[in-house]
Design an enzyme around this catalytic site. Structure first.
Site, PDB file in Angstrom:
ATOM      1  N   GLU A   1      32.585  59.627  87.553  1.00  0.00           N
ATOM      2  CA  GLU A   1      32.147  61.342  86.971  1.00  0.00           C
ATOM      3  C   GLU A   1      32.697  62.005  86.916  1.00  0.00           C
ATOM      4  O   GLU A   1      33.834  62.093  86.988  1.00  0.00           O
ATOM      5  CB  GLU A   1      31.429  61.302  88.647  1.00  0.00           C
ATOM      6  CG  GLU A   1      30.355  60.068  89.119  1.00  0.00           C
ATOM      7  CD  GLU A   1      28.873  60.585  88.750  1.00  0.00           C
ATOM      8  OE1 GLU A   1      28.645  61.212  87.522  1.00  0.00           O
ATOM      9  OE2 GLU A   1      27.544  60.491  88.691  1.00  0.00           O
TER      10      GLU A   1
ATOM     11  N   ASP B   1      30.878  48.573  85.891  1.00  0.00           N
ATOM     12  CA  ASP B   1      30.809  48.526  86.678  1.00  0.00           C
ATOM     13  C   ASP B   1      29.211  47.854  87.632  1.00  0.00           C
ATOM     14  O   ASP B   1      28.939  47.387  86.866  1.00  0.00           O
ATOM     15  CB  ASP B   1      30.296  50.055  87.019  1.00  0.00           C
ATOM     16  CG  ASP B   1      29.428  50.247  85.743  1.00  0.00           C
ATOM     17  OD1 ASP B   1      28.805  49.741  85.313  1.00  0.00           O
ATOM     18  OD2 ASP B   1      29.611  51.944  85.050  1.00  0.00           O
TER      19      ASP B   1
ATOM     20  N   HIS C   1      29.916  60.781  82.008  1.00  0.00           N
ATOM     21  CA  HIS C   1      30.118  59.916  82.821  1.00  0.00           C
ATOM     22  C   HIS C   1      30.332  58.835  81.521  1.00  0.00           C
ATOM     23  O   HIS C   1      29.464  58.483  81.163  1.00  0.00           O
ATOM     24  CB  HIS C   1      29.556  60.039  83.867  1.00  0.00           C
ATOM     25  CG  HIS C   1      27.947  58.681  84.259  1.00  0.00           C
ATOM     26  ND1 HIS C   1      27.613  59.364  85.175  1.00  0.00           N
ATOM     27  CD2 HIS C   1      28.108  58.085  83.702  1.00  0.00           C
ATOM     28  CE1 HIS C   1      26.468  58.446  84.701  1.00  0.00           C
ATOM     29  NE2 HIS C   1      27.012  57.467  84.295  1.00  0.00           N
TER      30      HIS C   1
ATOM     31  N   ASN D   1      25.486  64.294  82.470  1.00  0.00           N
ATOM     32  CA  ASN D   1      26.905  64.824  82.906  1.00  0.00           C
ATOM     33  C   ASN D   1      28.079  64.385  82.244  1.00  0.00           C
ATOM     34  O   ASN D   1      29.156  64.632  82.409  1.00  0.00           O
ATOM     35  CB  ASN D   1      27.108  65.101  84.059  1.00  0.00           C
ATOM     36  CG  ASN D   1      27.431  63.471  84.693  1.00  0.00           C
ATOM     37  OD1 ASN D   1      27.280  62.544  84.210  1.00  0.00           O
ATOM     38  ND2 ASN D   1      27.780  63.909  86.005  1.00  0.00           N
TER      39      ASN D   1
HETATM   40  C1  GLP Z   1      24.812  54.869  84.328  1.00  0.00           C
HETATM   41  C2  GLP Z   1      26.006  53.250  83.572  1.00  0.00           C
HETATM   42  C3  GLP Z   1      26.890  54.076  82.970  1.00  0.00           C
HETATM   43  C4  GLP Z   1      25.608  53.682  81.275  1.00  0.00           C
HETATM   44  C5  GLP Z   1      24.948  55.649  81.844  1.00  0.00           C
HETATM   45  C6  GLP Z   1      24.146  55.545  81.018  1.00  0.00           C
HETATM   46  O1  GLP Z   1      24.587  55.654  85.295  1.00  0.00           O
HETATM   47  N1  GLP Z   1      26.934  53.525  85.308  1.00  0.00           N
HETATM   48  O2  GLP Z   1      27.047  52.515  82.799  1.00  0.00           O
HETATM   49  O3  GLP Z   1      26.432  54.305  80.015  1.00  0.00           O
HETATM   50  O4  GLP Z   1      24.558  55.646  83.363  1.00  0.00           O
HETATM   51  O5  GLP Z   1      23.083  55.052  81.037  1.00  0.00           O
HETATM   52  P1  GLP Z   1      21.376  54.962  80.512  1.00  0.00           P
HETATM   53  O6  GLP Z   1      22.165  54.210  79.665  1.00  0.00           O
HETATM   54  O7  GLP Z   1      20.686  54.057  80.966  1.00  0.00           O
HETATM   55  O8  GLP Z   1      21.289  56.371  79.823  1.00  0.00           O
END
Ligand code: GLP
Length: 238
Positions: free
Chosen positions: A137, A67, A132, A130
């Protein structure tokens, strides 16, 4: 779904690296599906150390990221493109043209990226608070392909730490591989650490298969490994 619980983040990164290394060693032209966020930082450091110390080569490796924010310059310090270069790509011998991070804000750009993502041997995932995965989402259909997403307040709030702690500076939209795209990978490795992921981890593993928790779809994947630290595992009951 195979679950590994580790003592802490350091051990989690080392366990995740073992899974990654097995795939890296399986053939020279491996296709990696990569993720951003804080979760994979330790794993990427292990991969860089392995490249430097053991000579593991990325010369024939191709990568596809999950992403990217929409309406952010590629070279912005907060873009996922910059993140990947800083955490991994610039430290190994990967060819820049073999690395792919989605970009754009149109359905055409999303379709083009989706068509390009092929033969992923291992897809690395983090998980949002949440539930995702990527930027899919809650409510996203499981069969969705790469698409433009409107980010939830929860996700923008979680990511504001990278934007001067100001939610208004966090982009409102992103381009993300869909859940259907993610599920095409031959193997999936999801990592999560910290207490603020405990509810999402519980819903993913013990909850019903439901779009309310996008990561619950992984219960259906034939080869999925979940590695979490004790804090992220703290709400599991089984
Ligand atoms: C972000 C990314 C995800 C990631 C998630 C957790 O928004 N788009 O790909 O896995 O949220 O992020 P983090 O590893 O910083 O907790």
């Amino acid at each position: 779904m195979k679950l590994i619980i580790t003592k802490d983040y350091n051990e989690l990164s080392k366990e995740a690296f073992k899974v990654m290394k097995e795939v890296l060693d399986s053939k020279k032209d491996v296709v990696l599906g990569l993720a951003t966020g804080s979760s994979p930082v330790g794993l990427y450091a292990e991969m860089v150390a392995d490249h430097k110390n053991n000579g593991t080569s990325y010369k024939d490796i191709v990568t596809y990221n999950l992403d990217e924010y929409v309406d952010i310059d590629r070279n912005d310090p907060q873009s996922y493109y910059t993140f990947m270069n800083e955490q991994l790509f610039s430290h190994v011998d990967i060819k820049p043209e073999n690395t792919h991070v989605p970009y754009g804000n149109t359905a055409e750009a999303a379709k083009e990226y989706d068509d390009a993502v092929k033969g992923v041997d291992i897809q690395l995932l983090g998980i949002g608070r949440n539930g995702h995965i990527g930027f899919n989402e809650p409510g996203t259909p499981f069969e969705e392909r790469t698409h433009i997403v409107e980010l939830t307040e929860s996700t923008r709030d979680a990511n504001k730490r990278f934007f001067d702690n100001d939610i208004n500076k966090v982009p409102t939209h992103a381009i993300s591989q869909g859940i259907g795209t993610v599920m095409d990978a031959k193997k999936i490795l999801l990592i999560a650490n910290g207490e603020d992921k405990a509810d999402a981890v519980k819903a993913m593993i013990e909850g019903p298969l439901s779009t309310d928790c996008p990561a619950s779809v992984l219960q259906n994947h034939p080869d999925c490994i979940v590695i979490v630290d004790e804090a992220a595992a703290s709400k599991l009951t089984k």
